[in-house]
Design a protein around this motif. Structure first.
Motif, PDB file in Angstrom:
ATOM      1  N   ALA A  37    -168.642  30.875 -46.474  1.00 31.32           N
ATOM      2  CA  ALA A  37    -167.557  30.179 -47.170  1.00 31.32           C
ATOM      3  C   ALA A  37    -166.741  29.334 -46.200  1.00 31.32           C
ATOM      4  N   GLY A  91    -151.584  33.816 -43.145  1.00 37.76           N
ATOM      5  CA  GLY A  91    -152.968  34.268 -43.271  1.00 37.76           C
ATOM      6  C   GLY A  91    -154.004  33.290 -42.773  1.00 37.76           C
ATOM      7  N   GLN A  92    -153.625  32.023 -42.570  1.00 39.70           N
ATOM      8  CA  GLN A  92    -154.609  31.056 -42.078  1.00 39.70           C
ATOM      9  C   GLN A  92    -155.015  31.334 -40.629  1.00 39.70           C
ATOM     10  N   LEU A  94    -156.738  33.171 -37.948  1.00 39.07           N
ATOM     11  CA  LEU A  94    -157.848  34.131 -37.861  1.00 39.07           C
ATOM     12  C   LEU A  94    -157.608  35.004 -36.633  1.00 39.07           C
ATOM     13  N   PHE A 139    -160.179  26.625 -36.466  1.00 44.65           N
ATOM     14  CA  PHE A 139    -160.459  27.512 -37.586  1.00 44.65           C
ATOM     15  C   PHE A 139    -159.158  27.807 -38.308  1.00 44.65           C
ATOM     16  N   ASP A 141    -158.138  30.035 -41.709  1.00 48.41           N
ATOM     17  CA  ASP A 141    -158.729  30.960 -42.675  1.00 48.41           C
ATOM     18  C   ASP A 141    -158.143  30.690 -44.067  1.00 48.41           C
ATOM     19  N   GLU A 142    -158.577  29.582 -44.668  1.00 45.58           N
ATOM     20  CA  GLU A 142    -158.108  29.179 -45.993  1.00 45.58           C
ATOM     21  C   GLU A 142    -158.410  30.278 -47.007  1.00 45.58           C
ATOM     22  N   ILE A 143    -157.474  30.512 -47.921  1.00 40.41           N
ATOM     23  CA  ILE A 143    -157.724  31.474 -49.003  1.00 40.41           C
ATOM     24  C   ILE A 143    -158.875  30.979 -49.869  1.00 40.41           C
ATOM     25  N   ARG A 144    -158.847  29.676 -50.176  1.00 44.97           N
ATOM     26  CA  ARG A 144    -159.871  29.128 -51.054  1.00 44.97           C
ATOM     27  C   ARG A 144    -160.543  27.946 -50.384  1.00 44.97           C
ATOM     28  N   PRO A 145    -161.440  28.215 -49.420  1.00 40.92           N
ATOM     29  CA  PRO A 145    -162.148  27.089 -48.822  1.00 40.92           C
ATOM     30  C   PRO A 145    -163.001  26.430 -49.906  1.00 40.92           C
ATOM     31  N   ARG A 153    -163.129  25.953 -43.317  1.00 43.58           N
ATOM     32  CA  ARG A 153    -162.372  26.844 -42.435  1.00 43.58           C
ATOM     33  C   ARG A 153    -162.604  26.456 -40.978  1.00 43.58           C
ATOM     34  N   GLU A 154    -163.854  26.289 -40.579  1.00 39.29           N
ATOM     35  CA  GLU A 154    -164.133  25.775 -39.224  1.00 39.29           C
ATOM     36  C   GLU A 154    -164.316  24.272 -39.350  1.00 39.29           C
TER      37      GLU A 154
END
Lengths: 575, 575
Positions: A37, A91-92, A94, A139, A141-145, A153-154
């Motif tokens: 994802a 939360g984004q 990582l 990176f 860490d998107e909740i909804r990539p 995300r990356e």
């Protein structure tokens, strides 16, 4: 490049899982492949485009005097604690523990690391101004990539950081980056707009975003038509933060306050229709929970004109609303004695704080909910029928047609954010104890700027802006190859194969980035591939053409092919 | 490039924390700065060198027909489960949980990801052979990161992967990479050696390492003097795996077995000295714990000649010793009835498995410990005094002077591993269900190779090989700049400054990577900086020189400067 020596892997079917056209086309053209994802492999074809973007970015950074370095992707927690962002970033970030249980993050941005570098490397004002940059995988860490590399995300980012002794210097460094960004997007052949922006979590004083214009863009941007699309000279801002011209003075009241029966009319639109008045004569009440001066939760009624929407970013800047939330039905009932649908600022059940948008504060004879079911009140006037608002502020989003502060009219278009520049001021350097000695020999905190470009996102944004039914239409600077030489039936016709190879070699020798499609496909699939992957210029070499001494030439964005002799072809491709 | 527009930050003091000279010099020259254990920022100066290495690597990969792509650094656990390496790879794998608790690793290598890519992209033998490569940050969570970028945790690697239909194809792809690696290290101007290697955790059939030769190298490499250092044609192998020629037949016994009093002689060296015999007549007993055929722990006595050392990599390849460990004193006492120091294979307390090195198996009349304190036994012969060994195998490390299998004599030198190439065979493709249709239309598992170069480690290795008291001596291809133009007193002498700038511009126009040191430093510190950072050619522009129509030129590795006129200087630098 001979395509037979390359790895091209296009798909016949359009992938069903993709929503955005750029995501569909990148998968269909085989530019990217999903690993997890929001995590993608860039295929050889995709990487060629990514590298072309990267090269333009790097050239313009160098030309602007920025100095390239390379920071690690893995950053220790301790640095992020110094600025308080280990918790605040959310939360984004990582977070990672190594085998010794030490904590790290995969860098989503590098303000902390560059400030740590600077506090060790920079000792004197004589070393300033200086701007460092890097091009590197980040990176978040998107909740909804989603949307492929549009919100991965990356991703690949160019990030730059400037250090100056004073505010004027910081502004100059910022302006230099603004100019470099403008050159980058211009060279890439993209229609774009720089707009004023909110600084958000990065913080700082001033910031602007660069948007690639596309109807599918996630952001709405407002621009004043004192400029125009080709020459965006006038005011332009993200709708998150855009301001209209201040309203004129409040007119005198001309109506008495009166009750209107609105049995089923729960929206401003329905009330205006019932009354036969413009929507702009109504006032919408939005109930939220903020905090008072002592930090206690406080019910707040936000008023915006019936044809306007409250703006989250602007609301959050009003004192007491920094972390506001929508009020619940129970809270509304408790404070206003009313269900949602008939809310208003008049005679609430308990005293409430009223925040009026500047436009609402300038209205007379307006319509609001009565705080009683099935009833609105018209002819309402400030001071006479209810107290002046507790707070007057710009809390609404601009709309198409608003007057702009520079005298023009605001237009709205959609954009994809591909760059963001910030004047950070002392924020990071101060938190991390980064100082230099100034001319007087005293320790001074340098003023920073930071400047990001989403290198991988640009690839997707360019496709959103430039595509048709057959596939991608790359601007020349971003195309995987500028020219495709397509050979008809090379295996059975050596003379054609030889002529095509000779043309390829001649174009390559002239510095043109050319690919020879020598895979031996039939013309239909071969042309479809070249259109799908968006090569700007196509030349067909066939036995019939060779006999006639001509080549079939077609620009990717042209309706028709044309027959050109060798000289005319070379002249066309040299242009 | 004008140095006044660059960020150069050299240190006067040699950093005390660094052990290796390359680490010291990279810190002193300001090429890198530590962010955390094994994690470094590459400064602008360091990055220039890194990019030069990267460019040579990329050019030779492209020239060899390898196709560049870019895989993500973050890899999902599921892929690593498919090959069993999620557990097997060990603590070097940096494991990560995202916000949704899904598990990932920061890629230390990309066999799984490329095989996943291949199983989606490759369908037919017609697409083979193909070799993909990338240049990317990798992370290996070393227990003891040290020596700066020599053994960093985050580092820059070029990794390539080939896919072929059969073993001959795999060997051809491998040979092409071997040739490319040879060109890369040759172009970089490094003295290096390709040697046979153990495949280790990556697995597969054949592998070779490329070592930069340096006395400080962590690896010992053995080479047969049928070749020579300049032309390494003969046998060469990492000492981990290097083999000597097989010994001749076992001589007849000439001595009777007899006890020797060795009250304090606990080593072969001490016993040989006491007895006045060559060390090569003694046999060393090493007690280890392996496993028997049923998987139970088994005590094993490993015998190597007194002047040899048991080789861990070779020992681990003996059946039952795959995961051997050293025996404890208690285990030795229980099985041999002896303390360490007087161990031997004769009359153990319990029956023990004896693994004899091939050289030991070919000995007669040798000396071993007696399993009794203060006693050795001489004149020992196989068959007569003790049973023939249970296992005879090559389990010792070669030493300088050993006969090589190709008829030469083995020489030992130290090397720094900077590249490693492997024939993997079907290992990864099979585990991950990657197949292509062969010419007969049947699903076939492609045979893979993988090929790594430690791009960032090359920078440190080059310094280990090329430095002197004053600093680094870069080979031209790796130097941050090829030529430094140093200006004496530019601020007070505009004519000198102008002449130096003109020379700089002329050299740059000729395609020479030149830097103008226009910082205005005094000659001493300026020359020291240019020597420290290892610029191969230095030109000094001074008022006195201009009057005489000459420039002072000095090669970094020359003892003396010389005075050259403009033509001679240009000719020298063009060479």
């Amino acid at each position: 490049m001979r395509l037979s020596q390359f790895h091209l892997h296009t798909e016949k079917e359009t992938p069903a899982e993709a929503e955005l056209i750029s995501h569909k086309l990148m998968l269909k053209a085989g530019m990217i492949r999903k690993l997890a994802a929001g995590i993608y492999t860039w295929s050889p074809l995709g990487l060629r485009v990514l590298r072309k973007v990267e090269a333009v970015v790097r050239e313009e950074m160098d030309a602007a005097g920025a100095i390239e370095l390379l920071m690690p992707s893995i950053q220790p927690r301790e640095l992020w604690e110094e600025t308080g962002r280990w918790e605040k970033f959310g939360g984004q970030l990582l977070k990672i523990r190594d085998r010794k249980d030490a904590e790290y993050a995969y860098g989503p941005t590098h303000e902390e690391v560059i400030t740590d570098f600077a506090r060790q490397e920079l000792a004197s004002y004589k070393q300033l101004p200086v701007t460092f940059y890097q091009v590197q995988a980040k990176f978040r860490d998107e909740i909804r990539p989603r949307f492929g590399v549009m919100r991965a995300r990356e991703f690949l980012m160019k990030d730059a950081y400037s250090f100056d002794v004073d505010a004027e210097g910081m502004a100059r460094s910022y302006d230099r980056m603004y100019a470099a960004y403008t050159r980058i997007f211009t060279r890439l052949g993209l229609r774009f707009r720089a707009v004023l922006a909110d600084s958000g979590a990065i913080g700082g004083d001033a910031s602007q975003e660069f948007h690639v214009l596309a109807d599918s863009g996630e952001d709405a941007i407002a621009w004043s038509d004192t400029g125009n699309e080709g020459d965006p000279a006038g005011y332009a801002a993200n709708v998150e933060t855009a301001r209209a011209a201040a309203p004129g003075p409040r007119p005198a009241s001309a109506e008495d306050m009166r009750s209107i029966a609105t049995p089923t009319q729960k929206t401003c639109e329905a009330v205006a229709e019932l009354m036969g008045i413009p929507l702009a004569r109504t006032v919408k009440s939005v109930a939220v929970m903020g905090h008072d001066g002592e930090g206690r939760e406080q019910f707040v009624l936000v008023l915006v004109r019936g044809d306007h929407e409250a703006n989250e970013v602007k609301l959050a800047k009003v004192a007491g609303l920094g972390d506001y939330r929508m009020a619940t039905e129970a809270e509304i009932l408790a404070h206003l004695g009313s269900d949602p649908g008939f809310l208003g600022p008049i005679a609430p059940a308990k005293p409430v704080r009223v925040v009026a948008d500047v436009e609402v504060a300038a209205m007379a004879d307006f319509v609001v909910g009565a705080n009683r079911p099935g009833e609105h009140i018209a002819g309402v006037n400030w001071g006479r029928d209810l107290p002046e608002p507790d707070t007057v502020a710009d809390v609404r989003s601009v709309v198409e047609g608003d007057r702009a502060g520079d005298g023009g009219t605001l237009r709205i278009m959609r954009g994809i954010e591909v760059g963001h520049i910030f004047q950070l001021g002392p924020k990071y350097a101060e938190a991390m104890g980064c100082t230099v000695l100034d001319a007087a020999g005293k320790a001074a905190v340098p003023l920073m700027g930071c400047y990001g470009i989403g290198v991988s996102r640009i690839v997707a944004a360019a496709i959103e802006q430039n595509h048709d039914q057959a596939g991608i239409l790359w601007p020349e600077a971003m195309a995987p190859w500028t020219v495709a030489v397509c050979v008809i039936n090379p295996k059975n016709d050596p003379a054609v194969a030889t002529a095509a190879a000779a043309l390829h070699d001649e174009l390559a020798a002239r510095g043109i980035d050319v690919v020879l499609d020598d895979r031996g496909l039939r013309p239909g699939p071969m042309f479809a591939d070249m259109e799908l992957i968006g090569i700007p210029h196509r030349v067909v070499v066939s036995a019939r053409g060779l006999e006639a001494g001509s080549f079939e030439y077609r620009a990717r964005n042209a309706a028709e092919a044309e027959s050109l002799d060798r000289e005319a072809l070379l002249a066309r491709l040299a242009g």
